[in-house]
Design a protein around this motif. Structure first.
Motif, mmCIF file in Angstrom:
data_model
loop_
_atom_site.group_PDB
_atom_site.id
_atom_site.type_symbol
_atom_site.label_atom_id
_atom_site.label_comp_id
_atom_site.label_asym_id
_atom_site.label_seq_id
_atom_site.Cartn_x
_atom_site.Cartn_y
_atom_site.Cartn_z
ATOM 1 N N THR A 53 8.855 -2.126 -5.864
ATOM 2 C CA THR A 53 10.125 -1.552 -6.281
ATOM 3 C C THR A 53 9.875 -0.689 -7.507
ATOM 4 O OG1 THR A 53 12.402 -1.977 -6.995
ATOM 5 C CG2 THR A 53 10.753 -3.580 -7.683
ATOM 6 N N MET A 54 10.544 0.435 -7.557
ATOM 7 C CA MET A 54 10.447 1.332 -8.710
ATOM 8 C C MET A 54 11.744 1.297 -9.510
ATOM 9 S SD MET A 54 7.397 2.545 -8.165
ATOM 10 C CE MET A 54 7.134 4.063 -9.032
ATOM 11 N N ASP A 55 12.725 0.483 -9.041
ATOM 12 C CA ASP A 55 14.045 0.444 -9.668
ATOM 13 C C ASP A 55 14.512 -0.993 -9.939
ATOM 14 O OD1 ASP A 55 14.621 -0.400 -7.091
ATOM 15 O OD2 ASP A 55 15.649 1.451 -6.532
ATOM 16 N N ALA A 56 13.599 -1.832 -10.367
ATOM 17 C CA ALA A 56 13.889 -3.217 -10.765
ATOM 18 C C ALA A 56 14.501 -4.046 -9.638
ATOM 19 C CB ALA A 56 14.785 -3.252 -12.003
ATOM 20 N N GLY A 57 14.136 -3.747 -8.400
ATOM 21 C CA GLY A 57 14.563 -4.574 -7.290
ATOM 22 C C GLY A 57 15.771 -4.087 -6.524
ATOM 23 N N ASP A 58 16.375 -2.959 -6.922
ATOM 24 C CA ASP A 58 17.508 -2.427 -6.154
ATOM 25 C C ASP A 58 17.069 -2.020 -4.754
ATOM 26 O OD1 ASP A 58 19.377 -2.856 -8.140
ATOM 27 O OD2 ASP A 58 19.201 -0.830 -8.960
ATOM 28 N N SER A 59 15.851 -1.490 -4.651
ATOM 29 C CA SER A 59 15.299 -1.147 -3.342
ATOM 30 C C SER A 59 13.804 -1.485 -3.352
ATOM 31 C CB SER A 59 15.508 0.338 -3.031
ATOM 32 O OG SER A 59 14.809 1.140 -3.967
ATOM 33 N N TRP A 60 13.273 -1.794 -2.178
ATOM 34 C CA TRP A 60 11.869 -2.173 -2.036
ATOM 35 C C TRP A 60 11.226 -1.322 -0.955
ATOM 36 C CZ3 TRP A 60 9.390 -5.745 -5.091
ATOM 37 C CH2 TRP A 60 10.200 -6.507 -5.915
ATOM 38 N N LYS A 61 9.968 -0.944 -1.182
ATOM 39 C CA LYS A 61 9.213 -0.186 -0.193
ATOM 40 C C LYS A 61 8.023 -1.031 0.255
ATOM 41 C CE LYS A 61 6.636 3.938 0.778
ATOM 42 N NZ LYS A 61 6.102 5.189 0.376
ATOM 43 N N ASN A 62 7.831 -1.090 1.559
ATOM 44 C CA ASN A 62 6.646 -1.766 2.085
ATOM 45 C C ASN A 62 5.452 -0.853 1.825
ATOM 46 O OD1 ASN A 62 4.547 -2.856 3.591
ATOM 47 N ND2 ASN A 62 5.912 -3.593 5.184
ATOM 48 N N LEU A 102 -1.919 0.659 -8.499
ATOM 49 C CA LEU A 102 -1.649 -0.685 -8.025
ATOM 50 C C LEU A 102 -2.929 -1.212 -7.399
ATOM 51 C CD1 LEU A 102 0.255 -3.029 -7.356
ATOM 52 C CD2 LEU A 102 0.930 -1.776 -5.293
ATOM 53 N N LEU A 103 -3.460 -2.286 -7.963
ATOM 54 C CA LEU A 103 -4.663 -2.905 -7.437
ATOM 55 C C LEU A 103 -4.283 -4.207 -6.759
ATOM 56 C CD1 LEU A 103 -5.544 -1.159 -10.005
ATOM 57 C CD2 LEU A 103 -7.659 -2.435 -9.848
ATOM 58 N N VAL A 104 -4.928 -4.500 -5.623
ATOM 59 C CA VAL A 104 -4.642 -5.729 -4.887
ATOM 60 C C VAL A 104 -5.957 -6.332 -4.395
ATOM 61 C CG1 VAL A 104 -4.273 -4.580 -2.659
ATOM 62 C CG2 VAL A 104 -3.213 -6.789 -3.090
ATOM 63 N N GLY A 105 -6.040 -7.648 -4.488
ATOM 64 C CA GLY A 105 -7.175 -8.372 -3.942
ATOM 65 C C GLY A 105 -6.914 -8.716 -2.490
ATOM 66 N N THR A 106 -7.951 -8.674 -1.653
ATOM 67 C CA THR A 106 -7.827 -9.000 -0.231
ATOM 68 C C THR A 106 -9.021 -9.856 0.191
ATOM 69 O OG1 THR A 106 -9.104 -7.142 0.649
ATOM 70 C CG2 THR A 106 -6.781 -6.716 0.155
ATOM 71 N N THR A 107 -9.085 -10.148 1.482
ATOM 72 C CA THR A 107 -10.216 -10.910 2.011
ATOM 73 C C THR A 107 -11.498 -10.090 2.028
ATOM 74 O OG1 THR A 107 -9.614 -10.262 4.248
ATOM 75 C CG2 THR A 107 -8.792 -12.392 3.466
ATOM 76 N N SER A 108 -11.392 -8.786 1.844
ATOM 77 C CA SER A 108 -12.594 -7.945 1.882
ATOM 78 C C SER A 108 -12.759 -7.113 0.617
ATOM 79 C CB SER A 108 -12.570 -7.045 3.118
ATOM 80 O OG SER A 108 -11.433 -6.224 3.102
ATOM 81 N N GLY A 109 -12.319 -7.629 -0.508
ATOM 82 C CA GLY A 109 -12.514 -6.932 -1.767
ATOM 83 C C GLY A 109 -11.211 -6.465 -2.396
ATOM 84 N N ALA A 110 -11.339 -5.622 -3.414
ATOM 85 C CA ALA A 110 -10.186 -5.092 -4.143
ATOM 86 C C ALA A 110 -9.920 -3.657 -3.701
ATOM 87 C CB ALA A 110 -10.434 -5.140 -5.640
ATOM 88 N N TYR A 111 -8.624 -3.317 -3.636
ATOM 89 C CA TYR A 111 -8.182 -1.988 -3.205
ATOM 90 C C TYR A 111 -7.240 -1.403 -4.244
ATOM 91 C CZ TYR A 111 -10.081 -2.774 1.459
ATOM 92 O OH TYR A 111 -10.931 -3.001 2.515
ATOM 93 N N VAL A 112 -7.142 -0.064 -4.268
ATOM 94 C CA VAL A 112 -6.242 0.619 -5.186
ATOM 95 C C VAL A 112 -5.370 1.612 -4.415
ATOM 96 C CG1 VAL A 112 -7.912 2.444 -5.774
ATOM 97 C CG2 VAL A 112 -6.054 1.888 -7.366
ATOM 98 N N SER A 113 -4.103 1.687 -4.821
ATOM 99 C CA SER A 113 -3.164 2.689 -4.340
ATOM 100 C C SER A 113 -2.407 3.181 -5.571
ATOM 101 C CB SER A 113 -2.194 2.080 -3.324
ATOM 102 O OG SER A 113 -1.299 3.057 -2.814
ATOM 103 N N TRP A 114 -1.846 4.374 -5.505
ATOM 104 C CA TRP A 114 -1.117 4.948 -6.626
ATOM 105 C C TRP A 114 0.375 4.919 -6.322
ATOM 106 C CZ3 TRP A 114 -3.830 5.982 -10.940
ATOM 107 C CH2 TRP A 114 -5.219 6.030 -10.804
ATOM 108 N N THR A 115 1.194 4.730 -7.337
ATOM 109 C CA THR A 115 2.632 4.634 -7.119
ATOM 110 C C THR A 115 3.238 5.929 -6.579
ATOM 111 O OG1 THR A 115 3.018 5.104 -9.476
ATOM 112 C CG2 THR A 115 3.058 2.786 -8.774
ATOM 113 N N ASP A 116 2.566 7.043 -6.746
ATOM 114 C CA ASP A 116 3.077 8.286 -6.164
ATOM 115 C C ASP A 116 2.545 8.515 -4.748
ATOM 116 O OD1 ASP A 116 0.482 8.852 -6.984
ATOM 117 O OD2 ASP A 116 0.980 10.802 -7.837
ATOM 118 N N LYS A 117 1.693 7.596 -4.252
ATOM 119 C CA LYS A 117 1.158 7.662 -2.883
ATOM 120 C C LYS A 117 1.057 6.247 -2.318
ATOM 121 C CE LYS A 117 -1.521 11.754 -3.908
ATOM 122 N NZ LYS A 117 -2.826 12.304 -4.149
ATOM 123 N N LEU A 118 2.147 5.481 -2.441
ATOM 124 C CA LEU A 118 2.134 4.078 -2.018
ATOM 125 C C LEU A 118 1.722 3.933 -0.563
ATOM 126 C CD1 LEU A 118 5.287 2.591 -3.738
ATOM 127 C CD2 LEU A 118 2.903 1.975 -4.158
#
Length: 139
Positions: A53-62, A102-118
């Motif tokens: 969410t970019m608006d404190a939970g008013d809307s969520w993007k998968n 945005l960094l996330v841990g997974t079963t196959s390592g760590a990944y990165v995505s940017w908030t302007d390219k979610l």
């Protein structure tokens, strides 16, 4: 653990979600929040996902996007948000804009995505640099 909510429905508690539920808040902007887990808090079912969410939970993007490509279960877990300031014109601060990684841990390592390219995820490091291991936490 089961919690009751106001309308009498039960919700499966966070302990039952094990280590697949994680939350991160931007240190720069508390309205930017990311969570991992199942799409429903009522059952541990479905495809584990990353939501932002970019608006404190008013809307969520998968933001799961391509992180599931080529894997049976990514099990997104540990999250970390790192804020950056970018400028298109280095001589003028008025054109500055911010972006968060945005960094996330997974079963196959760590990944990165940017908030302007979610949802567009890139693995951090090659298999030669970082082994294929489950990453449960980031700090």
């Amino acid at each position: 653990v089961v919690f009751d909510i106001r309308d009498g429905e039960t919700v499966v508690g966070p302990i039952s979600h094990d280590k697949t539920v994680s939350l991160a808040v931007s240190p720069r902007d508390s309205s930017i929040i990311a969570v991992t887990g199942w799409p429903s808090v009522k059952v541990n079912d479905g495809i584990e996902s990353i939501w932002v969410t970019m608006d404190a939970g008013d809307s969520w993007k998968n933001a799961t996007g391509n992180i599931l490509d080529g894997v049976e279960r990514a099990r997104p877990s540990g999250l970390l948000i790192i804020d950056f300031v970018k400028s298109q014109n280095h001589s003028s601060s008025s054109n500055q804009d911010s972006v968060s990684a945005l960094l996330v841990g997974t079963t196959s390592g760590a990944y990165v995505s940017w908030t302007d390219k979610l949802g567009l995820w890139t693995r951090i490091g090659s298999c030669d640099q970082l082994p294929l291991i489950m990453v449960k936490g980031l700090s």
